[in-house]
Enzyme design. Structure first.
Site: not given
Lengths: 215, 247
Positions: B163, B166-168, B171
């Site tokens: 997670a 993926m968020d990175e 971003s």
């Protein structure tokens, strides 16, 4: 060594909350959940039943270290969880350290997701045995400042066969500021055979309304 | 204070113009309603001279799959318009000279603060990853190899570490594609666990940009695409960074 006990890196807010919950635990309604780095080192038999694909060798098991517990004191995830059996909910007090930065000065969204996954996972584990995440849905309301303390309140919303639906919200210490909300679906594995069945069922779940409030 | 500032940011964001920017695109531009074009964002993000260490380079811990695919994409940076993104220890290093808008900037930023996905610096133990970005197609590919310190279920990467990865990638892609700054939502469907030490390829696409929000999606799968690890969709808030004042 139980890592969910106070250490010098814990801020005043974190200690206050911990003490509050330890006080609540005195009458047995709440229970402090210990947390270790080597979570699975004592259950090799369980591992082989539930994760038949895992290529395990003895050395690897002894190295197995739970991700959120792999940091030096105060630098990563500092957290402690408490469970209320009668209400079937878990509370996690969490202090995100300087190695979890996202936007400068704020906690990384992924670090928040990790703590949500861990807290909901613990709630599901207690409610339903060995579980795996099928779906995680997070709505972020506002950014969390790095090194601040938040409270994650999670609960089981409903159980349908082998699927568990859970939700949580993240609030500031004074419970006034809402940081995010999440829902999660967990299929539970009652025995080794169920692992394979879960892989077929995961497409059938229904997401719950993340706006549902905790009362 | 932070709550109010964030609300103000959301309401004012669409009317702000980045002060001092060399070429400010008009707000009516459908591909970039905000001040900076993708090209100017990329050139500022990827400085030619770097004092800081770039962690997105091969090292001894990278598995053969990761090395091979890295070489493939490095070739594509010469011919097909792909760009390899540098990866520094902190996001502050990525936005030198810029700061968060509307008072969200933190005055005292300690030098030892690290971005979440570069938290474990021992080679091969934590996040090993590199992101390639395609400016005109607004998509990214991330080669991700989780190390043993990211374990959840024994032998497999923790769901939270995927997670975070993926968020990175979201971003960085959201920022370069359209100044997406903060995650508004993440929806992850986990399909299979990623074995520690193996390669996961994350394909990220920007679906649309509207109403000050960036909609972005990702599929994480094995190199041969036979095994899907997870699918994820996210929404990011567009906010312009401000120039740091020289006071």
């Amino acid at each position: 060594m139980d890592l969910s006990l106070p250490n010098p890196s814990w801020s005043k807010d974190m200690r206050l909350l911990f003490d509050q919950f330890m006080k609540k635990s005195e009458d047995g309604s709440w229970k402090h959940l210990p947390s270790y780095k080597n979570k699975f080192s004592r259950r090799i038999e369980d591992i082989k039943v539930f994760f038949p694909d895992a290529k395990l060798i003895k050395e690897k098991i002894s190295q197995a270290q739970l991700f959120p517990r792999n940091f030096e004191e105060g630098l990563g995830f500092e957290y402690a969880m408490f469970h209320n059996h009668a209400e079937d909910r878990t509370v996690c007090i969490f202090q995100g350290g300087p190695y979890l930065q996202g936007a400068p000065g704020f906690l990384h969204g992924g670090a928040i997701a990790t703590m949500i996954d861990s807290t909901l996972g613990m709630t599901a584990l207690i409610a339903g045995g060995i579980v795996m995440t099928a779906n995680l849905n997070i709505n972020f309301k506002r950014p969390i400042p790095l090194c601040s303390v938040v409270v994650i309140n999670s609960q089981v919303d409903k159980v349908e066969g082998r699927k568990l639906f859970l939700s949580c919200n993240i609030r500031s210490v004074d419970e006034q500021t809402l940081y995010s909300e999440a829902t999660r679906l967990y299929p539970t594995n009652v025995c080794g055979i169920a692992v394979q069945k879960w892989l077929c069922y995961h497409g059938l779940f229904v997401k719950l309304d993340p706006e549902k409030s905790l009362t | 204070m932070i709550r109010r500032t964030f609300q103000v940011a959301m309401s004012l964001g669409s009317h702000r113009v980045l002060p001092g920017a060399p070429c400010v695109l008009p707000r009516l531009n459908p591909t970039s309603a905000f001040g900076s074009s993708t090209d100017s964002l990329v050139s500022r993000f990827c400085p030619e001279k770097m004092d800081m260490k770039d962690y997105a380079l091969p090292n001894a811990s990278w598995c053969p799959d990761m090395l091979n695919l890295y070489q493939e994409f490095l070739e594509k940076t010469k011919t097909d318009g792909w760009i390899k993104l540098p990866s520094f220890k902190s996001n502050r290093d990525h936005i030198q000279g810029l700061k968060l808008p509307f008072g969200l900037a933190v005055a005292s930023d300690k030098n030892d603060w690290r971005i979440c996905t570069r938290c474990i610096q021992e080679e091969g133990q934590g996040y090993e990853y590199v992101i390639f970005f395609h400016p005109s197609e607004k998509k990214s590919i991330c080669l991700f190899q989780p190390g043993p310190y990211l374990e959840g279920a024994p032998g497999f990467a923790h769901g939270g570490s995927l997670a975070a990865m993926m968020d990175e990638v979201f971003s960085k892609t959201a920022y370069l594609a359209g100044e997406g700054l903060f995650t508004l939502s993440l929806n992850i469907r986990f399909k299979n666990l990623i074995p520690v030490g193996s390669l996961a390829v994350l394909n990220v696409d920007v679906e649309k940009i509207e109403d000050q929000k960036l909609y972005i999606s990702c599929i994480a799968q094995s190199r041969d695409q036979q095994r899907v690890y997870a699918k994820c969709s996210g929404v990011f808030l567009q906010l312009q960074l401000e120039e740091e004042s020289s006071q």
